[in-house]
Design an enzyme around this catalytic site. Structure first.
Site, short mmCIF file in Angstrom:
data_model
loop_
_atom_site.label_atom_id
_atom_site.label_comp_id
_atom_site.label_asym_id
_atom_site.label_seq_id
_atom_site.Cartn_x
_atom_site.Cartn_y
_atom_site.Cartn_z
CE LYS A 226 54.34 47.28 46.17
NZ LYS A 226 53.51 47.22 47.27
CG HIS B 81 50.38 44.70 40.60
ND1 HIS B 81 50.83 45.07 41.83
CD2 HIS B 81 49.21 44.05 40.83
CE1 HIS B 81 49.98 44.66 42.75
NE2 HIS B 81 48.98 44.03 42.17
CE LYS C 33 45.08 44.85 40.53
NZ LYS C 33 45.12 43.42 40.77
CD GLU D 96 45.51 43.50 49.94
OE1 GLU D 96 45.94 42.81 49.02
OE2 GLU D 96 46.24 44.16 50.69
CG ASP E 80 52.32 47.01 50.74
OD1 ASP E 80 53.14 46.79 49.82
OD2 ASP E 80 51.44 46.20 51.07
CG HIS F 150 49.05 49.23 44.38
ND1 HIS F 150 50.03 49.17 43.41
CD2 HIS F 150 49.33 48.23 45.24
CE1 HIS F 150 50.86 48.16 43.69
NE2 HIS F 150 50.46 47.59 44.80
C1 BG6 Z 1 51.12 44.46 46.47
C2 BG6 Z 1 51.22 44.73 47.94
O1 BG6 Z 1 51.80 45.45 45.75
O2 BG6 Z 1 49.76 44.46 46.08
C3 BG6 Z 1 50.47 43.66 48.70
O3 BG6 Z 1 52.60 44.73 48.33
C4 BG6 Z 1 49.04 43.58 48.19
O4 BG6 Z 1 50.50 43.94 50.09
C5 BG6 Z 1 49.00 43.43 46.69
O5 BG6 Z 1 48.41 42.47 48.80
C6 BG6 Z 1 47.60 43.50 46.14
O6 BG6 Z 1 47.63 43.25 44.76
P1 BG6 Z 1 46.45 42.43 44.05
O7 BG6 Z 1 46.75 42.54 42.60
O8 BG6 Z 1 46.53 41.06 44.58
O9 BG6 Z 1 45.21 43.14 44.46
#
Ligand code: BG6
Length: 505
Positions: A173, A203, A207, A241, A260, A265
């Site tokens: 992405k 991604h 998970k 986060e 993002d 996601h």
């Molecule tokens: C990424 C985003 O795709 O996913 C980031 O660009 C984000 O901003 C991250 O922090 C979060 O992924 P995970 O797997 O660490 O929760």
């Protein structure tokens, strides 16, 4: 069972038509896969360092991957030895599995490097040399770990290097920034690769815990009958986060939390929660059901969106002093279909927040409870909740009212909890990128997103993109601007949990 429950349209531009999607069924994990040359574009970038190189090392040393060779390429002027040293350091620093000296030796021989400046012919030569080592059945996996603008140049390079045949391409992405740019990007990709060769990675779907939602919903008879508007009151998908932007402010400034995190996601995870049962565990059936969810998403109403920006964001390097980019977003969305009409879905995510978590919380409608006296405690701790935690431990909790031991009838919130950590299989959990790289080598699209799905999401996003509410400031280490409470009223955000998940004793 103990008392520690986590509490708490505008006109559509013309779309493209796609080549018929390959009818690939999910392969059995035991089925052998042909050898692969993995061409890693952006091989010295952050994602390669943190996830892809450690992931490939694990796949090779655990024998999950077929025989592979990795041709790394990027702007850095490395030779093979320099790239191997870079990979070694990345694996030591970020790998979830330590490599023994023997395992490292088994991996490092498989790495070669071609600086991007060496041009397409040199790249083609390196790929061909690797293919000769692997034999005639060898396939190619081009992993484009590069920003969208660079991706277009890479596609051209792959054409010039004649590396399109027997190849699949993994794309990162963002897949566009609105409907028009997503269509344009998809059209450009399709000039080189057919849709069945393209693997758009999200991604979150790799998970273990996200896939467990599918298992939980569709392998059991218990919840599916009540998985609808008659029994579910509302749903929360909450991904706060604690981390900030590290070196990514430049990228983030033109992206923001909605593009993002939400379009990729959060909406993808929402589709797993909301989709109808697919006819088979195969890519086309699953994509079809996910895409139906996206098509039934009501256009995002800017009045139901809270954008936020953490204090101090505008003084970061690479950020405009008057930037309105959101580092936080909370929104209420709806799905206009028979299963979900009228059920609000609340989504929230942001940077520099009070806690890091990845929670999906399903709130059930409350019972009439007329037989219990007012002061019995019934209903005092909110509705029954089913909570999925998308952390690697794949935690699931079901909270309900039960009787407090002792005289009389006092009620309290109890929970049944599950965590993969507590099973004997905890060590088998694959990191999301490991799982998805393996699936791409198997040609399995089940956990990848489609051009059509992404275009639907951008189309539904247009009202927000056209008219975003102003970003409200929020303090670092908080849960976002105050307006989030009005957004969800009369309900309340589950996070922060009033009581923590039960820890393994
Ligand atoms: C990424 C985003 O795709 O996913 C980031 O660009 C984000 O901003 C991250 O922090 C979060 O992924 P995970 O797997 O660490 O929760």
């Amino acid at each position: 069972m103990i008392d520690d429950v986590p509490q708490a349209t505008p006109p559509r531009p013309q779309t493209i038509s796609y080549p018929a999607t390959e009818r690939v069924t999910s392969r059995s994990p035991l089925e052998p896969v042909d050898p692969h040359v993995i061409v890693l574009f952006g091989a010295t970038g952050d994602l390669a360092r943190r996830k892809l190189l450690p992931g490939l090392a694990y796949l090779v040393t655990s024998d999950l991957a077929p025989d592979i060779r990795v041709v790394g390429t990027s702007l850095e002027d490395f030779d093979d030895a320099g790239f191997r040293a870079f990979a070694r350091q990345a694996i030591d620093e970020f790998g979830s599995h330590r490599l023994s000296a023997e395992q490292w030796d088994a991996f490092d021989d498989r790495l070669v490097y071609v600086p991007q400046s060496a041009g397409p012919d040199r790249l083609a030569q390196a790929v061909k040399e690797a293919e000769q080592q692997l034999g005639p059945q060898t396939l190619r996996l081009h992993y484009l770990s590069v920003p969208p603008k660079a991706a277009v140049a890479v596609l051209q390079m792959l054409r010039e290097a004649d590396l399109v045949d027997r190849a699949r391409v993994v794309m990162e992405k963002p897949f566009g920034t609105d409907l028009a740019s997503a269509i344009a990007l998809n059209n450009t990709v399709h000039e080189t690769f057919a849709e069945e060769q393209v693997f758009r990675i999200d991604h979150f779907l790799g998970k273990e815990a996200a896939q467990n939602i599918l298992a939980f919903r569709f392998a059991n008879g218990l919840f599916e009958p009540i998985w609808n508007r008659n029994f579910i009151d509302h749903v929360q998908i909450d991904i706060p986060e604690t981390l900030g932007l590290d070196q990514r402010a430049g990228f983030y400034e033109s992206t923001g939390a909605y593009k993002d995190m939400v379009v990729t996601h959060l909406f993808q995870v929402m589709a797993f929660v909301a989709m109808e049962p697919p006819t088979a565990l195969e890519p086309r059936a699953i994509s079809e059901e996910k895409n139906k969810v996206f098509r039934s998403l009501l256009p995002i109403d800017p009045d139901q969106v809270v954008r936020g920006q953490f204090a101090g964001y505008t003084s970061l390097d690479g950020v405009a002093p008057d930037s309105d980019t959101e580092t936080f977003i909370a929104l209420k969305v709806g799905l206009d279909n028979w299963r979900w009409a009228g059920v609000p879905f609340y989504l929230r995510t942001g940077k520099r927040m009070a806690e890091g978590a990845r929670i999906i919380s399903i709130a059930f409608r409350e019972a009439p409870r007329s037989m219990f006296p007012h002061n019995s405690g019934v209903g005092s701790a909110g509705p029954d909740h089913l909570t999925f935690d998308l952390a690697d431990e794949s935690k699931v909790s079901l909270s309900f009212y039960g009787k407090r031991p002792g005289p009389g009838m006092r009620l309290e919130k109890l929970s049944m909890q599950f965590s993969t950590e507590e099973t004997e299989r905890a060590a088998d959990v694959l990191e999301a990128y490991e799982r998805l790289m393996l699936d791409a080598m198997r040609g399995d699209h089940t956990l990848f997103t489609t051009a059509e799905g992404i275009e639907s999401l951008w189309e539904r996003s247009q009202p927000l993109l056209d008219d975003p509410p102003e970003s409200k400031p929020y303090p670092v280490d908080s849960w976002g601007p105050n307006a989030i409470h009005q957004l969800i009223a009369p309900h309340a955000w589950r996070l922060p949990f009033e009581r923590a998940w039960r820890e393994k004793k």
